[in-house]
Design a protein around this motif. Structure first.
Motif, PDB file in Angstrom:
ATOM      1  N   ILE A  73      -3.297   8.119   4.121  1.00  0.00           N
ATOM      2  CA  ILE A  73      -2.442   7.079   4.730  1.00  0.00           C
ATOM      3  C   ILE A  73      -2.040   7.481   6.161  1.00  0.00           C
ATOM      4  O   ILE A  73      -1.284   6.783   6.819  1.00  0.00           O
ATOM      5  N   TYR A 171       3.779   2.744   1.310  1.00  0.00           N
ATOM      6  CA  TYR A 171       2.758   3.046   0.297  1.00  0.00           C
ATOM      7  C   TYR A 171       3.442   3.638  -0.940  1.00  0.00           C
ATOM      8  O   TYR A 171       4.466   4.303  -0.817  1.00  0.00           O
ATOM      9  N   HIS A 221      -9.627   4.223   1.240  1.00  0.00           N
ATOM     10  CA  HIS A 221      -8.842   5.427   0.959  1.00  0.00           C
ATOM     11  C   HIS A 221      -9.632   6.373   0.054  1.00  0.00           C
ATOM     12  O   HIS A 221      -9.609   7.592   0.234  1.00  0.00           O
TER      13      HIS A 221
END
Ligand SMILES: Cc1ncc(COP(=O)(O)O)c(C=O)c1O
Length: 397
Positions: A73, A171, A221
């Motif tokens: 992230i 997140y 990701h």
């Protein structure tokens, strides 16, 4: 009080390794390919099938999984992360790897989990809102993520945590080291947050000796974690020549071996059986201890299905024995116990680095004085369970 002592020591946790698992590991050892390879791929696929996760990326620990989720992230030293004060150091140390700031919440007095209320309280105490984002008041670091921990296998209220995450564009990285397998509101843990991180350490729901898995539904990701778990080597470049590869980032050495994955594949097949047995033992304990004075029993997971990784009781102030005395008396009877967890703000490193004030965490402080984990693992025999019950009744009734 009659002191009945078991012949052998009963640890608070032990792995269950079947003959089939041993045989699978031996096959890999004989195969000539022992590091990451086909068994790792198979384990990841089976893990996705089990949890319903889109992507599963194996690693050599959950700590590595938490680290690479924060890396994915793009966490930096200008950022902060909200997490709980009642967890193992791994949850918080990974935030420190980036020189980012951990902001700790207190916990619910019964479950010892991060909740909507404890999150809001930490946000009001430590943060201010600017243009829909959260900033730490003192340092102006931007809050980027929440790491809830499903402590002992009791699931956090994910919908209310999601509500806060959406409000402030954060997140969610779930620390599910204790929560395999577990269900929250009819969905497996592994399918809720942006990332879910599992541990396969020796005492966990399933084990690979050491190991971990990240699940996510974000392809980009997942690809970033795959890249960074093996030196930042671009896997596509391997295909060009036998010997050619390209390093595109300064990555890490966090890959799982095929030896470990072979064990994981069999453990995964046995996971439901282990889960049922742990649940059965927790239910037997609940019944046997229901009328014992001076202790409180762990809460049931009213929102889902507890993994029963740990059976944590509270030794109350009116108990005949203190928590230390109870633990010592059980040890004298050859029964092991443990403590989950010494709160993060209590450890010298975190105290000196972040100057946490324990007054902000009254429920975590109370939990720390009272909690004790009793033996709970799938391989416990009826005799082991009875020994724990008899010793507890003998000491407290
Ligand atoms: C809550 C929690 N998070 C993370 C970890 C780290 O797991 P691992 O040992 O696989 O890195 C642990 C380990 O016990 C844990 O209890």
């Amino acid at each position: 009080m009659i002191q009945i002592k078991r012949k052998t020591f009963l640890p608070f946790a032990l792995p269950s390794i079947s003959e089939e698992a041993i045989e699978e590991v031996v096959q890999v050892l004989k195969s000539g390919w022992i590091t990451s390879g086909p068994k790792v791929k198979e384990f990841e696929k089976n893990f996705s099938d089990f949890t319903g996760a889109k992507e599963s990326i194996s690693l050599n620990s959950a700590t590595a999984g938490l680290h690479l989720s924060l890396e994915a992230i793009g966490l930096t030293e200008k950022d902060a992360v909200l997490t709980t004060s009642v967890t193992f150091t791994a949850t918080v140390e990974v935030i420190c790897y980036f020189k980012a700031l951990p902001i700790l919440t207190d916990v619910d007095p019964q479950t010892h989990l991060m909740t909507y209320e404890t999150l809001i309280e930490a946000i009001q105490r430590e943060c201010q809102e600017k243009n829909g984002a959260l900033y730490h008041k003192k340092t102006q670091k931007k809050v980027k993520a929440i790491i809830p921990v499903h402590l002992a296998g009791h699931t956090c209220d994910m919908e209310s945590i999601q509500e806060i995450a959406q409000r402030y564009k954060l997140y969610i990285i779930e620390d599910a080291a204790h929560a395999f397998p577990a269900i929250h509101k009819n969905k497996m843990i592994g399918t809720w947050g942006d990332f879910t991180v599992f541990s396969f350490y020796a005492t966990k729901g399933i084990t690979t000796g050491e190991g971990g898995m990240v699940t996510t539904s974000h392809k980009e990701h997942a690809d970033r974690i795959r890249l960074m778990r093996l030196h930042g080597i671009n896997r596509e470049s391997f295909n060009r020549q036998g010997w050619y590869y390209e390093v595109v980032e300064a990555g890490y050495k966090y890959n799982l071996t095929d030896i470990a994955a072979a064990l994981g594949i069999v453990q995964l097949k046995e996971a439901n059986q282990f889960w049922e047995r742990r649940t059965e033992i927790a239910n037997i304990y609940n019944q046997a201890f229901a009328n014992l004075p001076g202790i409180s029993l762990p809460s049931e997971d009213s929102n889902g299905k507890h993994s029963w990784h740990l059976y944590r009781i509270l030794v109350n102030n009116d108990c005949k024995l203190t928590r230390e005395e109870l633990s010592w008396e059980l040890k004298k009877r050859n029964i092991g116990t443990s403590l989950h967890f010494i709160p993060i703000f209590h450890h010298p490193y975190y105290k000196k680095t972040f100057h946490f004030k324990k007054e902000n965490y009254p429920n975590a402080c109370k939990m720390y004085e009272q909690t004790l984990s009793l033996p709970l693992f799938a391989g416990m025999t009826q005799g082991d369970v009875s020994d724990v019950i008899e010793a507890m009744q003998d000491l407290l009734a």
